[in-house]
Design a protein around this motif. Structure first.
Motif, PDB file in Angstrom:
ATOM      1  N   UNK A  88       0.822  -1.203   0.000  1.00  0.00           N
ATOM      2  CA  UNK A  88       0.000   0.000   0.000  1.00  0.00           C
ATOM      3  C   UNK A  88       0.855   1.251   0.000  1.00  0.00           C
ATOM      4  N   UNK A  89       0.380   2.268  -0.687  1.00  0.00           N
ATOM      5  CA  UNK A  89       1.059   3.560  -0.761  1.00  0.00           C
ATOM      6  C   UNK A  89       1.125   4.155   0.648  1.00  0.00           C
ATOM      7  N   UNK A  90       2.287   4.649   1.059  1.00  0.00           N
ATOM      8  CA  UNK A  90       2.489   5.190   2.408  1.00  0.00           C
ATOM      9  C   UNK A  90       1.566   6.388   2.661  1.00  0.00           C
ATOM     10  N   UNK A  91       0.713   6.277   3.672  1.00  0.00           N
ATOM     11  CA  UNK A  91      -0.285   7.334   3.901  1.00  0.00           C
ATOM     12  C   UNK A  91       0.333   8.634   4.397  1.00  0.00           C
ATOM     13  N   UNK A  92       1.556   8.573   4.931  1.00  0.00           N
ATOM     14  CA  UNK A  92       2.170   9.778   5.473  1.00  0.00           C
ATOM     15  C   UNK A  92       3.270  10.362   4.625  1.00  0.00           C
ATOM     16  N   UNK A  93       3.471   9.803   3.435  1.00  0.00           N
ATOM     17  CA  UNK A  93       4.642  10.216   2.640  1.00  0.00           C
ATOM     18  C   UNK A  93       4.410  11.509   1.859  1.00  0.00           C
ATOM     19  N   UNK A  94       3.166  11.810   1.522  1.00  0.00           N
ATOM     20  CA  UNK A  94       2.874  13.030   0.756  1.00  0.00           C
ATOM     21  C   UNK A  94       1.613  13.690   1.299  1.00  0.00           C
ATOM     22  N   UNK A  95       1.567  14.995   1.178  1.00  0.00           N
ATOM     23  CA  UNK A  95       0.379  15.745   1.583  1.00  0.00           C
ATOM     24  C   UNK A  95      -0.816  15.269   0.767  1.00  0.00           C
ATOM     25  N   UNK A  96      -1.934  15.051   1.439  1.00  0.00           N
ATOM     26  CA  UNK A  96      -3.099  14.486   0.769  1.00  0.00           C
ATOM     27  C   UNK A  96      -3.756  15.497  -0.169  1.00  0.00           C
ATOM     28  N   UNK A  97      -4.125  15.022  -1.339  1.00  0.00           N
ATOM     29  CA  UNK A  97      -5.072  15.695  -2.228  1.00  0.00           C
ATOM     30  C   UNK A  97      -5.913  14.588  -2.841  1.00  0.00           C
TER      31      UNK A  97
ATOM     32  N   UNK B  87       0.856  22.431  12.246  1.00  0.00           N
ATOM     33  CA  UNK B  87       0.509  21.103  11.724  1.00  0.00           C
ATOM     34  C   UNK B  87      -0.488  21.186  10.590  1.00  0.00           C
ATOM     35  N   UNK B  88      -1.499  22.035  10.751  1.00  0.00           N
ATOM     36  CA  UNK B  88      -2.521  22.210   9.707  1.00  0.00           C
ATOM     37  C   UNK B  88      -1.897  22.789   8.439  1.00  0.00           C
ATOM     38  N   UNK B  89      -0.966  23.726   8.606  1.00  0.00           N
ATOM     39  CA  UNK B  89      -0.321  24.344   7.436  1.00  0.00           C
ATOM     40  C   UNK B  89       0.552  23.322   6.706  1.00  0.00           C
ATOM     41  N   UNK B  90       1.307  22.515   7.468  1.00  0.00           N
ATOM     42  CA  UNK B  90       2.228  21.550   6.860  1.00  0.00           C
ATOM     43  C   UNK B  90       1.475  20.422   6.149  1.00  0.00           C
ATOM     44  N   UNK B  91       0.470  19.859   6.822  1.00  0.00           N
ATOM     45  CA  UNK B  91      -0.183  18.648   6.316  1.00  0.00           C
ATOM     46  C   UNK B  91      -1.525  18.904   5.639  1.00  0.00           C
ATOM     47  N   UNK B  92      -2.137  20.047   5.912  1.00  0.00           N
ATOM     48  CA  UNK B  92      -3.515  20.252   5.473  1.00  0.00           C
ATOM     49  C   UNK B  92      -4.453  19.771   6.570  1.00  0.00           C
ATOM     50  N   UNK B  93      -5.617  20.365   6.660  1.00  0.00           N
ATOM     51  CA  UNK B  93      -6.506  20.134   7.801  1.00  0.00           C
ATOM     52  C   UNK B  93      -6.945  18.681   7.935  1.00  0.00           C
TER      53      UNK B  93
END
Length: 296
Positions: A70-79, A254-260
């Motif tokens: 599975x693709x790493x859930x924490x490796x990239x900011x979600x879109x 945290x919200x700025x780095x990862x998105x809400x």
């Protein structure tokens, strides 16, 4: 690590996701032959055979199938695109492994399929065991769909769902995201009161061996220690044991780095208890966070 034993000694174990943190540790259990499913070319190195996803028919029989892909859930900011890849990578790889099991004339003894404690959603106040209902949010929906796909194999063989918590290892994974070895800092987010369910990598591997051997266990299994802690407690213990400084990351940052959405889902916690493992007599080598961190 606990050695898997059978009457006929050697087991043939198929692992997808076999080059990741958990999969690699599983393939280091001595006394077995491993088939690691890969996107690369087929080759053999000692007791490990690498088999391309498109050549699964080369494997005629096996005792155990484990899927952790599975693709790493924490490796990239979600879109939208990243979330689709997170879902697709898990569902498609699991579906392929179920079809592989169905194609075998002699079915494996057990199918262990990756899942996650995100199944329970995020809740700072509740305690979850395997009988708890699914939660809400992206990660809960993901785990639900992932498990539904895996359970299609339950008509073919004993199927175990590995609801994985934060795996502690010096090799990487969860700790590599909250520890900076250069500045010798360990981070926690927000108030730090959110619960963190965790398991030492060595206990995870031993639990996998235990689940392979114990034919009475099927369905979901919480792969977590019996002693969840708060995020700030975890950071404090790492600081004490490893000589790191703790640093709090405010929610706003945290919200700025990862998105809400990503921040809310990854940094809100769940307090998870491994009821099935404990009721079945599994013994944790590192049941408390102090001994786990000390032995990283």
């Amino acid at each position: 690590y606990l050695i898997v034993k059978r009457l006929d000694s050697l087991m043939d174990i198929v692992v997808s996701g076999g080059t990741g943190l958990i999969g690699k540790a599983i393939t280091e259990i001595p006394g077995n032959n491993y088939f690691i499913i890969t996107r690369g070319g087929s080759r053999t190195e000692g007791n490990i055979s690498f088999v391309n996803w498109n050549e699964l028919e080369k494997i005629r029989r096996c005792d155990v199938v484990i899927t952790l892909s599975g693709f790493n859930i924490g490796s990239k900011r979600w879109n939208h695109k990243i979330k689709e890849e997170i879902i697709r990578s898990r569902i498609e790889s699991t579906r392929t492994m179920v079809k592989f099991i169905a194609s075998l004339e002699e079915k494996p003894d057990v199918f262990l399929s990756g899942s996650a404690i995100g199944y329970y959603g995020y809740d700072d106040n509740s305690t979850f065991d395997e009988s708890s209902p699914p939660g809400t949010g992206f990660l809960a929906e993901l785990a639900n769909a992932w498990e539904d796909e895996a359970l299609k194999a339950s008509k073919l063989t004993r199927t175990v769902l590995l609801r994985t918590s934060n795996v502690l290892s010096s090799r990487g994974g969860f700790l590599s995201r909250i520890m900076n070895t250069r500045s010798r800092r360990v981070y926690y987010f927000g108030s730090g009161v959110q619960p963190v369910s965790w398991i030492h990598l060595e206990d995870y591997v031993s639990a996998v061996s235990f689940l392979i051997e114990n034919e009475t266990i099927s369905g979901p299994v919480n792969m977590a220690s019996p002693s969840p802690v708060s995020f700030s407690e975890l950071a404090g213990i790492i600081s004490k044991e490893k000589g790191y400084k703790t640093m709090r990351i405010p929610d706003l940052i945290g919200h700025i780095i990862l998105g809400s959405e990503m921040y809310r889902e990854l940094m809100s916690g769940q307090k998870v208890i491994p009821k099935k493992l404990l009721d079945s007599g599994f013994q944790f080598k590192y049941p408390d966070i102090e001994s786990a961190v000390r032995n990283l």
